[in-house]
Scaffold this active site. Structure first.
Site, PDB file in Angstrom:
ATOM      1  N   GLU A 153       0.798  -0.747  -0.114  1.00  0.00           N
ATOM      2  CA  GLU A 153      -0.268   0.254   0.024  1.00  0.00           C
ATOM      3  C   GLU A 153       0.571   0.908   0.138  1.00  0.00           C
ATOM      4  O   GLU A 153       0.866   2.051  -0.719  1.00  0.00           O
ATOM      5  CB  GLU A 153      -0.823  -0.443   1.037  1.00  0.00           C
ATOM      6  CG  GLU A 153      -2.334  -0.622   1.577  1.00  0.00           C
ATOM      7  CD  GLU A 153      -2.983  -0.789   0.302  1.00  0.00           C
ATOM      8  OE1 GLU A 153      -3.059   0.108  -0.151  1.00  0.00           O
ATOM      9  OE2 GLU A 153      -4.198  -1.384   0.200  1.00  0.00           O
ATOM     10  N   SER A 154       2.197   1.506   0.820  1.00  0.00           N
ATOM     11  CA  SER A 154       2.120   2.754   1.003  1.00  0.00           C
ATOM     12  C   SER A 154       3.963   2.372   1.664  1.00  0.00           C
ATOM     13  O   SER A 154       4.599   3.611   1.022  1.00  0.00           O
ATOM     14  CB  SER A 154       1.775   3.435   2.272  1.00  0.00           C
ATOM     15  OG  SER A 154       3.204   2.564   3.848  1.00  0.00           O
TER      16      SER A 154
END
Length: 267
Positions: A117-118
């Protein structure tokens, strides 16, 4: 329970990849952001992990921990070195451990999801407005107790690692309960929204981004999670940076009302 989850991941990968070897491709950009994919998207991506065994489970699960493989290119060496020294993961791993215990989610699954995700960048914001480590949409965060006040917006609160992981892990736990035994559908819903999975007939939607996302998370999880009944060895991935364009979408209003409330996870 955990043995069953590992088996379900293996089956999901086999179904999605036709029994092909699991691979994770990646690169680190000039700003230090890590990017991941289940295939080589362009020339920047290099192979930094290939599973030691096929994920076809007709002959059982692999009997040894998958290992990272070094590709003889400078970019691959830089990527692998980056994992070893990056502070991003070290700064938030205690929050991941707490969420794992509180919600009964494998630590390595949370680790793999956040990496995808990040890249363990708490300041990451996607073009869709998803915020932070677990790329939580503000509307989703509201379902799990994150509220704006006179001084601080939900977006700002989600940039706090503890708040973000609490909200994101509560949502993931809800999705794992919604799709019992189908971790791939829980991940697809996390990325594309519950409505998209429902409209696809409770299958992974045909969106290329979502299909690649599910593969990448599952393959990172398979790399990080030791197989059952073996010595407790782990391959540690330490990352930072941000993936672009990731993030769960707000749920349909009809589904929002069914979201559970966990008293132990108050932001």
């Amino acid at each position: 329970m955990k043995r069953g989850l590992v088996a379900m991941v293996a089956l999901a990968l086999a179904a999605m990849a036709g029994g092909a070897r699991a691979e994770v491709w990646g690169y680190v950009d000039d700003k230090g952001a890590a990017h991941f994919a289940s295939e080589k998207i362009d020339e920047r991506y290099v192979l930094f992990y290939r599973g030691g065994e096929s994920f076809d489970t007709s002959e059982g699960l692999p009997d040894r921990t998958p290992r990272a493989v070094a590709v003889p290119t400078s970019s691959s060496a830089r990527l692998l070195a980056f994992f070893e020294v990056s502070p991003g993961y070290k700064q938030v791993k205690h929050h991941i451990r707490e969420a794992s215990r509180t919600h009964g989610i494998d630590y390595e699954l949370l680790q793999a999801l956040i990496a995808t995700e990040s890249g363990f960048d708490p300041t990451a914001v996607s073009p869709r407005g998803a915020v932070g480590l677990m790329q939580v949409m503000p509307a989703t965060a509201q379902r799990y107790g994150v509220q704006a006040d006179r001084k601080t917006s939900i977006d700002v609160k989600l940039a706090d690692p503890a708040t973000n992981i609490r909200a994101g892990s509560r949502y993931l736990r809800y999705l794992l309960n919604l799709y019992p035994g189908q971790v791939e559908l829980a991940l697809a819903a996390y990325n594309a929204g519950e409505g998209a999975v429902q409209r696809a007939g409770n299958r992974i939607p045909s969106y290329r981004e979502t299909q690649d996302y599910v593969k990448t998370v599952l393959q990172l999880y398979a790399m990080l999670k030791p197989p059952p009944m073996t010595a407790p060895q782990r391959v540690h991935v330490e990352l930072s940076g941000g993936a672009i364009g990731r993030g769960n979408l707000p749920a349909d209003p009809a589904n929002a009302a069914s979201a559970p409330v966990a008293a132990a996870a108050t932001p």
